[in-house]
Design a protein around this motif. Structure first.
Motif: not given
Length: 169
Positions: A68-69, A71-73, A75-76
């Motif tokens: 999840k981290d 994936l967030d990274h 996306k950023e």
């Protein structure tokens, strides 16, 4: 001898007790002990399986959080890449527009220079034609001594010749 009328105490009774004890000891050694060991091992295996399942659960949760981290990274990072690409595209667009404007200015300057050159050429051609016409007129005047009537006739002839010559060029 009878014990409360249910059991007779004789040799058969003692043999039955001895047989029972021997059977118990044999069963204990060959049946109860392996069954108890099997049950203990089975219980231990089940406990180990539960413990392993619990460990896998925690590991899966840790991986989930990690992914999840990530994936967030991602996306950023994607958003940043898009911003950078947009910025570069805008900068490139500005460069192209500036280059086009500069080229247009240069074309206009060259056109102005060409126009000025052509203008000067036309002026020089006109001066040459005027000087040629003036020479022709002067040579005509010199050839004849003119009176008023001849002068008017010479002017009319000159105008007719100059008009034809000018318009033909």
């Amino acid at each position: 001898m009878t014990f409360l009328g249910l059991v007779e105490l004789n040799w058969t009774f003692f043999f039955m007790i001895v047989n029972f004890l021997v059977l118990y000891l044999v069963l204990k050694k060959f049946l109860f002990k392996p069954v108890t060991e099997f049950m203990n091992n089975r219980a231990k295996n089940i406990e180990d399986a539960f413990k392993e399942a619990e460990d896998k659960k925690y590991e899966a949760q840790a991986l989930y959080v990690d992914y999840k981290d990530k994936l967030d990274h991602i996306k950023e990072e994607r958003t940043q890449i898009i911003k950078d690409a947009t910025k570069r595209a805008e900068e490139r667009s500005d460069e192209i527009i500036k280059a086009a404007q500069q080229e247009a200015k240069e074309i206009i300057q060259r056109a102005n220079v060409d126009i000025a050159r052509e203008r000067q050429k036309v002026i020089n051609d006109l001066k040459d034609q005027i000087s040629t016409l003036a020479m022709m007129a002067a040579s005509k005047v010199i050839e004849k001594e003119l009176d008023e009537k001849a002068h008017q006739q010479l002017i009319q002839q000159f105008i007719d010749e100059v008009g034809d010559t000018t318009w033909q060029n």
